[in-house]
Motif scaffolding. Structure first.
Motif, short mmCIF file in Angstrom:
data_model
loop_
_atom_site.label_atom_id
_atom_site.label_comp_id
_atom_site.label_asym_id
_atom_site.label_seq_id
_atom_site.Cartn_x
_atom_site.Cartn_y
_atom_site.Cartn_z
N CYS A 107 31.46 78.79 34.43
CA CYS A 107 31.03 80.22 33.44
C CYS A 107 32.00 80.40 32.55
O CYS A 107 33.06 79.17 31.96
CB CYS A 107 31.29 81.29 34.81
N ARG A 108 31.40 81.33 31.42
CA ARG A 108 32.67 81.64 30.02
C ARG A 108 33.39 82.70 30.39
O ARG A 108 32.79 83.76 31.77
CB ARG A 108 30.89 82.70 29.16
N ASP A 115 27.85 79.12 31.75
CA ASP A 115 27.43 78.95 30.56
C ASP A 115 26.64 77.82 30.57
O ASP A 115 26.49 76.35 30.71
CB ASP A 115 29.06 77.75 30.63
#
Ligand SMILES: Cc1ncc(COP(=O)(O)O)c(C=O)c1O
Length: 371
Positions: A107-108, A115
């Motif tokens: 994920c970001r 992401d």
């Protein structure tokens, strides 16, 4: 069980006076319309209207919503399905349950969401679908998700369990993919009094297949066209959900207000928060706060009467249940860092101002004692 001055949930407050709901439940008990009855159809129609989709199919949980959606979309053994390491167990469990292989991406660090730029690196000729998750109530950018799925010819499925009422690119989450999968488990922003779920879809054929699948694969009694499931939304839960649906937007507004108070009152401390995006994109199922001192802070908060928790302490790829996927520590550094540094402050619509103050005072006190 410890009692907290600031509890994480307040289920009873969501019902208000029971004089409307109880007679409806009483009527149902006496008229016997228990299985796939009028209350289920009514709730499915109301939710479809709320989301702006043609079809909603009720299921008995959010997990089953995911399993049935993947199954009905034809995903099974030999297929790979891409999803994010920063999600609840059920997202990847559902992929395994239909016989497919979950392939994870990180994920970001700003919004804690998938992401999508990593999807390109893990697509293979076996990849069939992309399952995105609107984590903690924050909507994934659906324009970008649709573009990514289209670029690779993948089916797109949304895990909307935590995000009822959230908007992405101006439209409700759960309305632009092949299937939006919903959970109405008791902690959710729209909650049943037990387990319940639903799938939102646009394709009428898919909707019919899902209706058949959830009901033993039959279209009429005792004639089974496919191997099905017993996964129907319960009529009592449908009454509870219909009773509450009209209040969800108001509750989400209050959730946002409380999140705003937390953010502004704690902004000068060495903490950070999940990026909340544009107005409407976050419905704050959970309020995530990040701190290098997370473990000390959560103990301090709990000792001072605040029911803070970690969601989630161990990312999917490091869970024993998924060891066959052969991931290792360091594979998804952002997810691992979030698991190490985030905690959730209590957030529900009936939190009082004195409780909010007590949370923010305790966080301030923790950091002032440290310095
Ligand atoms: C992201 C996510 N997906 C799926 C589920 C599964 O939903 P349920 O508990 O209704 O099976 C949940 C909640 O529990 C969830 O948070």
């Amino acid at each position: 069980m410890a009692t907290y001055h600031v509890p994480r949930y307040d289920y009873p407050s969501q019902f208000g006076p029971l004089d409307e709901l109880l007679p409806r439940i009483g009527d149902l008990l006496l008229n016997g319309d228990y299985v796939l009855g009028r209350p289920v159809r009514d709730f499915e129609e109301s939710l479809a209207g709320y989301l702006g989709v043609p079809h909603v199919v009720g299921t008995n949980s959010g997990t089953d919503a995911l399993v049935l959606a993947l199954d009905a979309l034809g995903i099974g053994p030999g297929d790979e399905v891409i999803t994010v390491s920063n999600t609840f167990h059920a997202t990847a469990m559902a992929i395994v349950r239909v016989g497919a292989l979950p392939v994870l991406v990180d994920c970001r660090p700003d919004d804690y969401l998938i992401d999508l730029s990593q999807v390109d690196q893990v697509v293979t000729e076996r990849t069939k679908a992309l399952v995105i998750v609107h984590m903690f109530g924050r909507a994934v950018d659906m324009d970008a998700a649709v573009r990514t799925a289209e670029r690779h010819g993948l089916l797109l499925v949304e895990d909307c369990a935590q995000a009822i009422g959230a908007l992405s690119c101006g439209t409700p989450v759960g309305s632009r993919s092949s299937a939006g999968c919903w959970s109405f488990a008791p902690s959710k922003n729209l909650a049943a009094a037990g387990d319940a779920g639903a799938i939102s879809v646009s394709d009428p054929v898919l909707a019919a297949n899902l209706r058949r699948l959830r009901h033993f694969g039959q279209v009429k009694q005792n004639y089974h066209e496919v191997i099905g499931y017993n996964s129907r939304l319960d009529s009592v839960q449908a009454l509870v959900l219909s009773h509450k649906l009209a209040q969800v937007d108001g509750w989400n507004l209050r959730r946002r207000e409380i999140a705003g108070i937390y953010r502004s009152s704690l902004r000068d401390l060495p903490v950070s928060f999940q990026d909340e995006g544009s107005p409407g994109e976050h419905v704050y199922h959970l309020f995530q706060m990040r701190s290098e001192h997370r473990d000390g802070l959560i103990n301090f908060l709990q000792e001072h009467g605040t029911d803070a928790v970690v969601r989630y302490p161990l990312p999917l790829h490091l869970q024993e249940a998924f060891q066959d996927l052969n991931y290792a520590p360091g594979d998804f550094p952002v997810s691992e860092d979030l698991a190490r540094t985030t905690l959730c402050l209590p957030l529900h619509p009936s939190l009082r101002q004195d409780q909010i103050d007590s949370v923010t005072d305790a966080v301030h006190e923790f950091f002032s004692e440290m310095s």
